[in-house]
Design a protein around this motif. Structure first.
Motif, short mmCIF file in Angstrom:
data_model
loop_
_atom_site.label_atom_id
_atom_site.label_comp_id
_atom_site.label_asym_id
_atom_site.label_seq_id
_atom_site.Cartn_x
_atom_site.Cartn_y
_atom_site.Cartn_z
N ALA A 1 0.60 -1.20 0.18
CA ALA A 1 0.17 0.02 0.05
C ALA A 1 0.73 1.20 -0.75
O ALA A 1 0.32 2.30 -0.27
CB ALA A 1 -0.39 -0.02 1.45
N LEU A 2 2.06 1.13 0.90
CA LEU A 2 2.97 2.02 0.44
C LEU A 2 3.87 2.29 -0.34
O LEU A 2 3.72 2.95 -1.71
CB LEU A 2 3.74 2.38 1.57
CG LEU A 2 3.92 2.56 2.86
CD1 LEU A 2 4.19 1.70 4.31
CD2 LEU A 2 2.10 3.78 3.49
N ILE A 3 3.95 1.25 -1.52
CA ILE A 3 4.78 1.29 -2.68
C ILE A 3 3.68 1.33 -4.42
O ILE A 3 4.20 2.21 -5.44
CB ILE A 3 5.62 -0.13 -2.79
CG1 ILE A 3 6.50 0.09 -1.97
CG2 ILE A 3 6.37 -0.57 -3.80
CD1 ILE A 3 7.00 -1.58 -1.46
N LEU A 4 3.04 1.00 -4.39
CA LEU A 4 2.04 0.43 -5.29
C LEU A 4 1.45 1.75 -5.91
O LEU A 4 1.33 1.94 -6.95
CB LEU A 4 0.98 -0.31 -5.83
CG LEU A 4 1.56 -1.67 -5.76
CD1 LEU A 4 0.52 -2.52 -5.46
CD2 LEU A 4 2.62 -2.30 -6.66
N PRO A 5 0.74 2.85 -4.88
CA PRO A 5 0.20 4.49 -5.47
C PRO A 5 1.08 4.76 -6.05
O PRO A 5 0.90 5.60 -7.28
CB PRO A 5 -0.07 5.00 -3.99
CG PRO A 5 -0.27 3.25 -2.92
CD PRO A 5 0.60 3.07 -3.72
N LEU A 6 2.62 5.23 -5.95
CA LEU A 6 3.29 5.81 -6.64
C LEU A 6 4.08 4.71 -7.83
O LEU A 6 5.38 5.33 -7.65
CB LEU A 6 4.36 6.27 -5.18
CG LEU A 6 4.13 7.65 -4.51
CD1 LEU A 6 4.38 7.79 -3.58
CD2 LEU A 6 2.99 8.50 -5.16
N ALA A 7 4.81 3.67 -7.50
CA ALA A 7 5.07 2.70 -8.73
C ALA A 7 4.86 3.31 -10.21
O ALA A 7 6.16 3.36 -10.68
CB ALA A 7 4.74 1.71 -9.08
N LEU A 8 4.15 4.03 -10.35
CA LEU A 8 4.13 4.73 -11.94
C LEU A 8 3.39 5.75 -11.93
O LEU A 8 2.41 5.81 -11.62
CB LEU A 8 3.04 3.75 -13.25
CG LEU A 8 3.77 3.71 -14.62
CD1 LEU A 8 4.89 3.68 -14.76
CD2 LEU A 8 2.66 2.61 -15.19
N GLY A 9 4.08 6.96 -12.47
CA GLY A 9 2.97 7.95 -12.52
C GLY A 9 3.81 8.95 -14.17
O GLY A 9 4.74 7.90 -15.12
N PRO A 10 3.13 9.51 -14.65
CA PRO A 10 2.59 9.77 -16.47
C PRO A 10 3.97 10.86 -16.56
O PRO A 10 4.31 10.84 -17.56
CB PRO A 10 1.29 10.75 -16.14
CG PRO A 10 1.00 10.52 -14.76
CD PRO A 10 1.33 10.13 -14.25
N PHE A 11 3.99 11.57 -15.61
CA PHE A 11 4.84 12.38 -15.44
C PHE A 11 6.09 12.19 -16.21
O PHE A 11 7.04 12.33 -17.04
CB PHE A 11 5.13 13.65 -14.69
CG PHE A 11 6.55 14.40 -15.41
CD1 PHE A 11 5.78 15.63 -15.62
CD2 PHE A 11 7.65 14.74 -13.68
CE1 PHE A 11 7.11 16.11 -15.74
CE2 PHE A 11 8.73 15.29 -14.10
CZ PHE A 11 8.41 16.74 -14.85
N ASN A 12 6.72 11.00 -14.83
CA ASN A 12 8.14 10.55 -15.71
C ASN A 12 8.12 9.68 -16.65
O ASN A 12 9.44 9.73 -17.84
CB ASN A 12 8.17 9.46 -13.80
CG ASN A 12 8.85 9.87 -12.86
OD1 ASN A 12 9.15 11.31 -13.48
ND2 ASN A 12 9.07 9.44 -12.12
N ILE A 13 6.71 8.81 -16.94
CA ILE A 13 6.95 7.97 -17.85
C ILE A 13 6.97 9.16 -19.62
O ILE A 13 8.01 8.74 -20.90
CB ILE A 13 5.83 8.01 -18.48
CG1 ILE A 13 5.49 6.92 -17.71
CG2 ILE A 13 4.72 7.44 -19.42
CD1 ILE A 13 3.76 6.07 -17.19
N LEU A 14 6.77 10.17 -19.80
CA LEU A 14 6.51 11.11 -20.94
C LEU A 14 8.06 11.67 -21.23
O LEU A 14 8.57 12.32 -21.92
CB LEU A 14 5.70 11.94 -20.52
CG LEU A 14 3.71 12.26 -20.52
CD1 LEU A 14 3.20 13.17 -20.43
CD2 LEU A 14 3.56 11.30 -22.07
#
Length: 307
Positions: A153-166
């Motif tokens: 619950a502390l890891i998955l919510p921040l595991a992928l972000g659209p800003f870093n992807i772009l």
């Protein structure tokens, strides 16, 4: 044979006076960044009596470690070290997951031969522009995924972000030439082999950048713990320090409890404890950053195409 003419490259240099001015400006900017943190450290080492009498100063009128003694004494000390271990694990493991997922996603949508690149790019953009909201996130994490009171619950919510992807998508498109990938395919390399052996070494600066963003996000995260964590053994450092701060504020504002302790509350660090909490939460990441900076700067010199 005709001799090739060698073009002379003009090297421009600043005037010494201009160079001095730039150095002074950069030095003042660096001091302005360091000075507030130094000010916080000084206040955390100042006694409550001196703060009440003299206010904030750049040099304490009376040194005191009462704030740190309060934080690192007795049962409070074991809780802080336990929360520190949770935060370190979440930061390291979560950053690895974030960098891996972001790099794979961004590399796929950066390749012109990937047929669904526009669809997945649009998916990333939509999640950046339209957030689902806190209630939807909570229902998915607790009811659907059953991750309440778990480390995930502390890891998955921040595991992928659209800003870093772009950011990584643009980096792959500008830095990794199609000619290198096509040459590797002609030699028989698989997509995974191309990504691991060719793309990743070229993408060190980009991966270092998004890893730094992810690490800071995980280290400073307390909101997910507030929503999903009730077990004391899984509370991260930032959430625990926030609870300590709330307890100090409650004790300071409770007139009834102040009357019961009869002056004992006056000895309890309040302002200095706030600054000590800032130091405890900020100092570890500030100390470790210079050790990783050389990898970040070193990655900027890596190139794949040489003339």
């Amino acid at each position: 044979m005709k001799k090739k003419k060698v073009k002379k490259v003009e090297v421009r240099s600043f005037n010494p006076a201009v160079n001095l001015i730039f150095n002074v400006v950069i030095a003042l900017f660096a001091i302005s960044c360091i000075l507030p943190f130094f000010f916080v450290i000084v206040i955390s080492l100042t006694s409550e009596t001196s703060l009440a009498e003299n206010g904030y100063r750049f040099w304490p009128g009376e040194f005191s470690t009462a704030a740190y003694t309060y934080l690192f004494s007795g049962q409070m000390s074991s809780k802080i070290f336990q929360a520190f271990g949770v935060t370190v694990f979440v930061t390291v493991f979560g950053t690895l997951i974030n960098a891996t997922m972001t790099s794979l996603y961004a590399y796929a949508i950066s390749r012109s031969n990937f047929p669904f690149r526009r669809f997945f790019t649009l998916v990333a953009l939509i999640t950046m522009l339209f957030a689902p909201g806190m209630v939807a996130n909570y229902l998915v994490m607790t009811n659907l995924l059953q991750l309440k009171d778990t480390i995930w619950a502390l890891i998955l919510p921040l595991a992928l972000g659209p800003f870093n992807i772009l950011v990584m998508r643009t980096f792959f498109k500008k830095t990794v030439p199609d000619s290198i990938i096509e040459s590797a395919r002609i030699d028989g390399a698989s997509e995974l082999r191309i990504f691991v052996s060719i793309v990743l070494p070229l993408a060190v600066p980009g991966i270092a950048t998004i890893s730094l963003f992810a690490a800071l996000g995980y280290w400073n995260d307390w909101f997910n713990a507030l929503l999903y964590i009730q077990k004391d053994s899984l509370v991260p450092l930032q959430a625990l320090l926030m609870r300590i701060q709330n307890n100090l504020d409650y004790l300071a504002k409770s007139t009834g409890m102040a009357a019961q302790v009869q002056g004992g509350l006056a000895a309890l660090p309040s302002e200095s404890a706030r600054m000590a909490i800032v130091v405890v939460s900020t100092l570890p990441i500030a100390v470790t950053y210079p050790f990783f900076q050389r990898y970040f700067v070193g990655g900027l010199t890596i190139g794949g195409v040489k003339e």
